[in-house]
Scaffold this motif. Structure first.
Motif, short mmCIF file in Angstrom:
data_model
loop_
_atom_site.label_atom_id
_atom_site.label_comp_id
_atom_site.label_asym_id
_atom_site.label_seq_id
_atom_site.Cartn_x
_atom_site.Cartn_y
_atom_site.Cartn_z
N LYS A 86 68.73 23.35 37.80
CA LYS A 86 68.38 23.01 39.18
C LYS A 86 68.01 24.20 40.04
CE LYS A 86 70.82 18.64 39.58
NZ LYS A 86 72.00 17.96 40.14
N LEU A 87 68.55 25.39 39.73
CA LEU A 87 68.31 26.52 40.63
C LEU A 87 68.00 27.84 39.92
CD1 LEU A 87 68.42 27.51 43.69
CD2 LEU A 87 70.69 28.36 43.10
N LEU A 88 68.81 28.19 38.93
CA LEU A 88 68.76 29.58 38.44
C LEU A 88 67.52 29.92 37.62
CD1 LEU A 88 72.53 29.98 37.50
CD2 LEU A 88 71.41 30.61 39.62
N ALA A 89 67.00 28.94 36.90
CA ALA A 89 65.84 29.22 36.05
C ALA A 89 64.67 28.33 36.46
CB ALA A 89 66.19 28.99 34.59
N GLN A 104 72.78 39.49 47.06
CA GLN A 104 71.92 38.55 46.35
C GLN A 104 72.78 37.49 45.64
OE1 GLN A 104 69.32 40.72 43.73
NE2 GLN A 104 67.98 38.96 43.36
N GLY A 105 73.85 37.96 44.98
CA GLY A 105 74.76 37.03 44.32
C GLY A 105 75.42 36.10 45.33
N LYS A 106 75.79 36.66 46.48
CA LYS A 106 76.42 35.86 47.54
C LYS A 106 75.48 34.75 48.01
CE LYS A 106 79.87 35.25 50.36
NZ LYS A 106 81.14 34.79 49.76
N ALA A 107 74.19 35.10 48.17
CA ALA A 107 73.21 34.11 48.62
C ALA A 107 73.08 32.98 47.59
CB ALA A 107 71.85 34.78 48.83
N ILE A 108 73.10 33.35 46.30
CA ILE A 108 73.00 32.33 45.25
C ILE A 108 74.24 31.45 45.28
CG2 ILE A 108 72.93 31.98 42.74
CD1 ILE A 108 71.41 34.71 42.61
N GLN A 109 75.39 32.06 45.47
CA GLN A 109 76.64 31.29 45.53
C GLN A 109 76.60 30.28 46.69
OE1 GLN A 109 80.17 33.34 46.96
NE2 GLN A 109 80.67 31.28 47.64
N THR A 149 74.00 29.06 48.16
CA THR A 149 72.99 28.02 47.89
C THR A 149 73.55 26.98 46.92
OG1 THR A 149 71.27 29.68 48.18
CG2 THR A 149 70.62 27.64 47.10
N LEU A 150 74.24 27.46 45.87
CA LEU A 150 74.84 26.51 44.91
C LEU A 150 75.89 25.64 45.59
CD1 LEU A 150 75.17 28.88 41.81
CD2 LEU A 150 73.82 26.78 41.89
N ASN A 151 76.73 26.25 46.43
CA ASN A 151 77.74 25.47 47.16
C ASN A 151 77.07 24.38 48.01
OD1 ASN A 151 79.92 28.35 47.77
ND2 ASN A 151 79.92 26.91 46.08
N GLY A 152 75.94 24.75 48.62
CA GLY A 152 75.22 23.80 49.45
C GLY A 152 74.50 22.70 48.67
N MET A 153 74.37 22.93 47.34
CA MET A 153 73.69 21.95 46.48
C MET A 153 74.70 21.06 45.76
SD MET A 153 70.89 24.36 44.66
CE MET A 153 70.27 23.15 43.51
N LYS A 171 82.87 29.70 42.72
CA LYS A 171 83.68 30.60 43.54
C LYS A 171 82.97 31.91 43.84
CE LYS A 171 88.07 31.48 42.55
NZ LYS A 171 89.23 31.61 41.64
N GLU A 172 82.30 32.45 42.83
CA GLU A 172 81.60 33.72 43.03
C GLU A 172 80.44 33.84 42.05
OE1 GLU A 172 83.78 37.35 42.30
OE2 GLU A 172 82.49 38.49 43.65
N VAL A 173 79.36 34.45 42.53
CA VAL A 173 78.23 34.75 41.65
C VAL A 173 77.91 36.23 41.82
CG1 VAL A 173 75.79 34.31 41.13
CG2 VAL A 173 77.26 32.43 41.88
N ARG A 174 77.74 36.93 40.70
CA ARG A 174 77.27 38.33 40.75
C ARG A 174 76.01 38.38 39.90
NH1 ARG A 174 80.03 42.01 43.75
NH2 ARG A 174 79.80 43.69 42.24
N GLN A 175 74.98 38.99 40.46
CA GLN A 175 73.74 39.05 39.68
C GLN A 175 73.54 40.42 39.08
OE1 GLN A 175 70.04 37.78 41.52
NE2 GLN A 175 68.99 38.04 39.56
N GLY A 176 72.98 40.45 37.89
CA GLY A 176 72.67 41.71 37.24
C GLY A 176 71.29 41.65 36.62
N LYS A 177 70.96 42.69 35.87
CA LYS A 177 69.65 42.76 35.23
C LYS A 177 69.82 42.74 33.71
CE LYS A 177 68.98 46.26 37.94
NZ LYS A 177 68.49 47.51 38.55
N TYR A 178 68.83 42.21 33.06
CA TYR A 178 68.85 42.12 31.61
C TYR A 178 67.58 42.76 31.08
CZ TYR A 178 68.48 39.81 27.04
OH TYR A 178 68.33 39.54 25.71
N PHE A 179 67.70 43.59 30.07
CA PHE A 179 66.52 44.22 29.47
C PHE A 179 66.50 43.93 27.98
CE2 PHE A 179 67.80 46.95 33.02
CZ PHE A 179 66.63 47.01 33.75
N ASP A 180 65.32 43.58 27.50
CA ASP A 180 65.09 43.34 26.09
C ASP A 180 64.12 44.44 25.65
OD1 ASP A 180 64.56 42.27 23.65
OD2 ASP A 180 63.64 40.43 24.37
N ILE A 181 64.63 45.42 24.92
CA ILE A 181 63.85 46.62 24.64
C ILE A 181 63.53 46.70 23.15
CG2 ILE A 181 63.86 49.16 24.77
CD1 ILE A 181 65.91 48.88 27.03
#
Lengths: 77, 77
Positions: free
Chosen positions: A64-67, B17-22, B24-28, B34-44
């Protein structure tokens, strides 16, 4: 419990950000880098202790949101 | 071979950014988040077939470019 998710661009979808990182690495003497694709990682804490239920809920959030399923895939770790 | 890396903010570093996603999810109607933390993923993809050597090389890339070690941690998968 915590559930981790990786969202990546589908194969074939252009990834200019990954390309820029690859070129920068090549320019920094990392000539062995052939390709870089960048994705997003989410560390989600939910108030659900049952692993199966928590993962099912996170899967729903991915859809619904993340992807953006048109161009992205998600993987729940 | 391919090496995957996750770069996350260190604990205690604010993640708006993670807080904003959290929020938004709460509002949906995902009130269990409870908490969202965003990070980066690399496929090298590197031109090195030896797994140990490839991971050592990618670790060097993390230290020099991919992660800001003042505020971020990296994990090579």
């Amino acid at each position: 419990m915590k559930v981790n998710v990786i969202v990546t661009l589908k194969e074939g979808v252009l990834d200019p950000q990954g390309k820029a990182i690859q070129q920068t690495l090549n320019g920094m003497s990392f000539s062995e880098v052939k390709e870089v694709r960048q994705g997003k990682y989410f560390d989600i804490e939910v108030n659900i202790e049952d692993e199966k239920k928590a993962k099912a809920k996170v899967e729903e959030m991915c859809k619904k949101l993340l992807a953006n399923l048109v161009i992205e895939d998600y993987k729940i770790l």
